[in-house]
Design a protein around this motif. Structure first.
Motif, short mmCIF file in Angstrom:
data_model
loop_
_atom_site.label_atom_id
_atom_site.label_comp_id
_atom_site.label_asym_id
_atom_site.label_seq_id
_atom_site.Cartn_x
_atom_site.Cartn_y
_atom_site.Cartn_z
N MET A 1 22.55 -77.38 52.13
CA MET A 1 22.60 -75.92 51.99
C MET A 1 24.04 -75.43 52.11
O MET A 1 24.82 -75.97 52.87
CB MET A 1 21.77 -75.27 53.11
CG MET A 1 20.28 -75.52 52.94
SD MET A 1 19.71 -74.79 51.40
CE MET A 1 18.21 -75.69 51.14
N ILE A 2 24.31 -74.37 51.39
CA ILE A 2 25.64 -73.78 51.49
C ILE A 2 25.56 -72.61 52.49
O ILE A 2 24.69 -71.76 52.38
CB ILE A 2 26.13 -73.22 50.14
CG1 ILE A 2 26.07 -74.28 49.04
CG2 ILE A 2 27.52 -72.60 50.30
CD1 ILE A 2 27.28 -75.13 48.86
N ASN A 3 26.44 -72.61 53.46
CA ASN A 3 26.49 -71.55 54.45
C ASN A 3 27.84 -70.86 54.40
O ASN A 3 28.89 -71.51 54.50
CB ASN A 3 26.28 -72.12 55.87
CG ASN A 3 24.87 -72.66 56.10
OD1 ASN A 3 24.62 -73.29 57.11
ND2 ASN A 3 23.96 -72.42 55.19
N ILE A 4 27.81 -69.56 54.25
CA ILE A 4 29.04 -68.78 54.24
C ILE A 4 29.00 -67.79 55.40
O ILE A 4 28.04 -67.02 55.53
CB ILE A 4 29.21 -68.03 52.90
CG1 ILE A 4 29.27 -69.06 51.76
CG2 ILE A 4 30.46 -67.14 52.92
CD1 ILE A 4 29.40 -68.47 50.37
N ALA A 5 30.00 -67.87 56.27
CA ALA A 5 30.05 -67.00 57.45
C ALA A 5 31.05 -65.88 57.23
O ALA A 5 32.17 -66.13 56.80
CB ALA A 5 30.47 -67.82 58.67
N ASN B 1 18.14 -72.30 54.04
CA ASN B 1 18.53 -71.51 52.86
C ASN B 1 20.05 -71.53 52.65
O ASN B 1 20.81 -71.74 53.58
CB ASN B 1 18.16 -70.03 53.07
CG ASN B 1 16.69 -69.84 53.41
OD1 ASN B 1 15.83 -69.86 52.55
ND2 ASN B 1 16.41 -69.66 54.70
N ASN B 2 20.45 -71.27 51.40
CA ASN B 2 21.85 -70.95 51.16
C ASN B 2 22.03 -69.53 51.67
O ASN B 2 21.32 -68.63 51.22
CB ASN B 2 22.16 -70.96 49.65
CG ASN B 2 22.12 -72.37 49.08
OD1 ASN B 2 22.42 -73.35 49.77
ND2 ASN B 2 21.76 -72.48 47.81
N VAL B 3 22.93 -69.35 52.62
CA VAL B 3 23.06 -68.00 53.20
C VAL B 3 24.49 -67.49 53.23
O VAL B 3 25.45 -68.26 53.30
CB VAL B 3 22.53 -67.92 54.66
CG1 VAL B 3 21.04 -68.17 54.73
CG2 VAL B 3 23.29 -68.87 55.59
N ILE B 4 24.56 -66.17 53.17
CA ILE B 4 25.78 -65.47 53.53
C ILE B 4 25.38 -64.76 54.81
O ILE B 4 24.48 -63.91 54.79
CB ILE B 4 26.15 -64.36 52.52
CG1 ILE B 4 26.03 -64.82 51.09
CG2 ILE B 4 27.50 -63.73 52.87
CD1 ILE B 4 27.28 -65.29 50.46
N MET B 5 25.97 -65.13 55.93
CA MET B 5 25.54 -64.55 57.19
C MET B 5 26.69 -63.75 57.78
O MET B 5 27.79 -64.26 57.87
CB MET B 5 25.14 -65.69 58.13
CG MET B 5 24.38 -65.26 59.35
SD MET B 5 23.81 -66.66 60.34
CE MET B 5 22.31 -67.16 59.51
#
Ligand code: DC
Length: 221
Positions: free
Chosen positions: A1-5, A120-124
């Motif tokens: 999964m791709i995670n963007i913080a 999930n792939n998220v932008i958090m």
């Protein structure tokens, strides 16, 4: 999964940017401030002083928080009730800021955030996503803007929602919350060492989006 913080102080434009990015990339946008605001709302409704640490911790056992995504929009359920609108009341900002400084409150919300990012792939967006919640996120952006710019934006946002307040009140609230959020002992709102700093003071939303997309492309392409 791709995670963007995406972390940064209140009103830097995190949610606007994160929503635009999520739409563009087809990821899920997770607004973690909404979780802290829901805890704040529970204390408000229960007449619990958000500075009374013991009372707040005790109340946590009566709280169930769920995140659901309906038509791509995040909804927060506090003990089964959708609280999406009430958590935006200005009083809830300070309730959330005060209760979020309590380590037990942060621990209480840890799994729900981590789980989301695992599945999930998220932008958090939040304050400690790059440092505590998703230390292995592929992309970390620390979004900043001057306090005046942030107060202007937040004032406009509240006015559009018909929430009555003054610019001065919003500015002083932002300065107070910055102080709370960045100096607390646990998970203060500071940039992760590997975060890219993005200053949106002189950018509109589209310019900030372009700048963020460049940062993301650099990291994951
Ligand atoms: O992003 P926001 O303004 O909705 O957040 C409300 C408060 O919650 C903010 O003052 C600090 C706290 N918060 C936090 O401590 N950690 C997060 N990841 C998100 C919000």
């Amino acid at each position: 999964m791709i995670n963007i913080a995406i972390d940064g102080p209140s009103g830097a434009g995190k949610s606007t940017l994160a929503k635009m990015l999520a739409k563009k990339l087809g990821y899920i946008y997770v607004d973690t401030g909404a979780l802290y605001r829901s805890i704040g709302l529970y204390m408000f409704d229960s007449g619990i002083n958000p500075k009374d640490k013991d009372a707040v911790i005790e109340a946590l056992s009566n709280i169930k928080i769920e995140l659901r995504f309906e038509n791509g929009t995040q909804k927060v359920y506090l003990n089964g009730t959708d609280v999406k609108d009430r958590i935006r009341l200005p009083e809830m900002s300070m309730y959330a800021s005060l209760t979020s400084a309590i380590p037990e409150v942060r621990a209480f919300l840890l799994d729900i955030q981590k789980d989301m990012a695992k599945k999930n792939n998220v932008i958090m967006d939040g304050r400690d996503i790059g440092t505590v919640i998703l230390p292995d996120a592929q992309v970390k952006i620390f979004l900043v803007a001057s306090s005046e710019t942030r107060a202007k934006r937040r004032y406009k946002e509240l006015a559009e929602k018909g929430i009555e307040t003054s610019y001065e009140e919003v500015l002083s609230d932002i300065i107070k919350r910055d102080e709370n959020d960045s100096t607390r002992a646990v998970a203060p709102a500071v940039a992760a060492p590997d975060a890219v700093l993005l200053d949106s003071s002189d950018m509109n939303a589209d310019e900030a989006l372009d700048a963020a997309l460049k940062i993301i492309e650099d990291k994951i392409r």
